[in-house]
Design an enzyme around this catalytic site. Structure first.
Site, mmCIF file in Angstrom:
data_model
loop_
_atom_site.group_PDB
_atom_site.id
_atom_site.type_symbol
_atom_site.label_atom_id
_atom_site.label_comp_id
_atom_site.label_asym_id
_atom_site.label_seq_id
_atom_site.Cartn_x
_atom_site.Cartn_y
_atom_site.Cartn_z
ATOM 1 N N ASP A 8 -29.478 -61.430 -63.992
ATOM 2 C CA ASP A 8 -30.305 -60.670 -64.818
ATOM 3 C C ASP A 8 -29.463 -60.789 -65.802
ATOM 4 O O ASP A 8 -28.336 -60.378 -66.713
ATOM 5 C CB ASP A 8 -29.971 -59.308 -64.512
ATOM 6 C CG ASP A 8 -30.213 -58.209 -62.982
ATOM 7 O OD1 ASP A 8 -29.874 -59.014 -62.247
ATOM 8 O OD2 ASP A 8 -30.444 -57.449 -63.090
ATOM 9 N N GLU A 39 -34.942 -59.165 -66.509
ATOM 10 C CA GLU A 39 -35.374 -56.922 -66.432
ATOM 11 C C GLU A 39 -34.191 -56.227 -66.915
ATOM 12 O O GLU A 39 -34.966 -54.944 -67.359
ATOM 13 C CB GLU A 39 -34.911 -56.442 -64.889
ATOM 14 C CG GLU A 39 -33.833 -56.081 -64.621
ATOM 15 C CD GLU A 39 -32.653 -55.190 -63.834
ATOM 16 O OE1 GLU A 39 -33.920 -54.188 -63.263
ATOM 17 O OE2 GLU A 39 -31.741 -54.696 -63.503
ATOM 18 N N ASN A 67 -35.764 -52.873 -61.073
ATOM 19 C CA ASN A 67 -36.302 -51.477 -61.564
ATOM 20 C C ASN A 67 -36.113 -50.650 -62.294
ATOM 21 O O ASN A 67 -36.876 -49.864 -62.710
ATOM 22 C CB ASN A 67 -34.655 -49.907 -60.621
ATOM 23 C CG ASN A 67 -33.419 -51.163 -60.980
ATOM 24 O OD1 ASN A 67 -33.253 -51.848 -60.776
ATOM 25 N ND2 ASN A 67 -32.784 -49.972 -61.924
ATOM 26 N N HIS A 68 -36.018 -51.700 -63.448
ATOM 27 C CA HIS A 68 -36.157 -51.695 -64.886
ATOM 28 C C HIS A 68 -37.851 -52.332 -65.253
ATOM 29 O O HIS A 68 -37.962 -52.651 -66.614
ATOM 30 C CB HIS A 68 -34.941 -52.347 -65.713
ATOM 31 C CG HIS A 68 -33.944 -51.953 -66.164
ATOM 32 N ND1 HIS A 68 -33.766 -50.358 -66.499
ATOM 33 C CD2 HIS A 68 -32.675 -52.117 -65.447
ATOM 34 C CE1 HIS A 68 -32.671 -49.553 -66.477
ATOM 35 N NE2 HIS A 68 -31.678 -50.689 -65.110
ATOM 36 N N HIS A 180 -25.074 -56.622 -61.870
ATOM 37 C CA HIS A 180 -24.405 -57.436 -62.614
ATOM 38 C C HIS A 180 -23.181 -57.999 -62.370
ATOM 39 O O HIS A 180 -22.568 -58.095 -63.490
ATOM 40 C CB HIS A 180 -24.533 -56.498 -63.807
ATOM 41 C CG HIS A 180 -25.756 -56.463 -64.180
ATOM 42 N ND1 HIS A 180 -26.522 -55.118 -65.755
ATOM 43 C CD2 HIS A 180 -27.445 -56.495 -63.751
ATOM 44 C CE1 HIS A 180 -27.463 -55.180 -65.957
ATOM 45 N NE2 HIS A 180 -28.385 -55.707 -64.730
HETATM 46 FE FE LIG Z 1 -30.046 -55.553 -64.242
HETATM 47 FE FE LIG Z 2 -31.774 -53.305 -61.486
#
Ligand SMILES: [Fe+2]
Ligand SMILES: [Fe+2]
Length: 273
Positions: A8, A39, A67-68, A180
């Site tokens: 990410d 994301e 999810n983002h 992350h």
């Molecule tokens: Fe993320």
């Molecule tokens: Fe995420």
């Protein structure tokens, strides 16, 4: 083939690390395909078209999400015209964009990129295992696709490991994203699939998951609403996994962790030096 997957991208530090380092790494390691999770690339929340173009121009062949995905409203529109931007495959049918795509790389290979979201401690979505199975059945590794990369965007390492073993022998790489924080379990599974529970992030590690640590700590201490979370301001670190595949089968031959930048101990695929 030589594959690189990066976790990410969080805000400007993550984008800058990718833009500054990726072109050199593509040359130095003679990479055939680069996939990056984007994301959190727009201020920590989602992605926009300008940033998407910037990451692709820096040398990514495809960008995955999570999810983002819809944090920036414009993504609902521009994802339809950007075949290299892949959102989770197990959203309800009728969701804009694609959850998987066969990508033509600059090296002339065809790589199936799939993004799927886990369901443990996440929004309930369609069955991630069945959704990935459907994509792999229509585009099998070694027949239609030269390589298959599955980004499992999930919280629970159990669900990610289960997905890795479920796809073992059918994908070149199953790699987790979302937490992350990089894990140290990169390996080639018995059936020939490279696996890593979480790639970590590309961002400022002097932070809480890429966001400025002061506000994050305050929220734990005070439990009151406060200012919006902002990405860290320090130099970003690249995190992910390097995979070499067999040209005939598309399965993994060797893997190495990638961590380049401040804060974490650096490591890279020494077999490509
Ligand atoms: Fe993320
Ligand atoms: Fe995420």
């Amino acid at each position: 083939m030589r594959l690189l997957f990066l976790g990410d991208i969080v805000g400007r530090p993550g984008r800058n690390a990718v833009i500054e380092r990726l072109p050199g790494l593509r040359d130095r390691w003679r990479l055939d395909c680069v996939v990056i999770n984007g994301e959190n690339s727009a201020g920590g929340f989602g992605i926009n078209e300008a940033i998407c173009d910037e990451i692709l121009a820096a040398g990514a062949d495809a960008i995955t999400l999570g999810n983002h995905t819809w944090d920036q409203r414009e993504t609902l529109v521009f994802i339809e015209r950007q075949p290299r931007l892949i959102r989770p495959v197990n959203y309800p049918s009728g969701t804009p964009g694609r959850g998987a795509n066969l990508i033509d790389t600059r090296s002339g290979h065809r790589v199936l990129v799939v993004n799927v979201m886990g369901r443990l401690y996440m929004d309930p979505l369609d069955d991630p295992f069945a959704a990935v199975d459907r994509e792999l059945e229509t585009c099998p590794l070694g027949q239609v696709a030269d390589a298959v990369i599955v980004d499992v965007h999930a919280e629970a390492t159990s669900e990610k490991q289960a997905m890795g073993h479920h796809l073992d022998g059918r994908a070149s790489l199953v790699v987790g994203t979302h937490t992350h924080v990089p894990t140290a379990d990169h390996r080639v599974l018995p059936g020939g699939t490279a696996y890593l529970s979480d790639a970590g992030m590309c961002g400022d590690y002097d932070s809480v998951l890429g966001m400025q640590k002061e506000e994050s700590i305050r929220r734990f201490l005070q439990k009151t609403p406060g200012p919006r979370m902002e990405p860290g301001l320090g130099e970003g670190t690249l995190c992910g996994i390097a995979v070499e595949t067999d040209d005939r089968t598309g399965l993994a031959v060797r893997v190495a962790a990638v961590r380049l930048g401040p804060n974490l101990e650096e490591t890279w695929p020494r077999f490509w030096d």
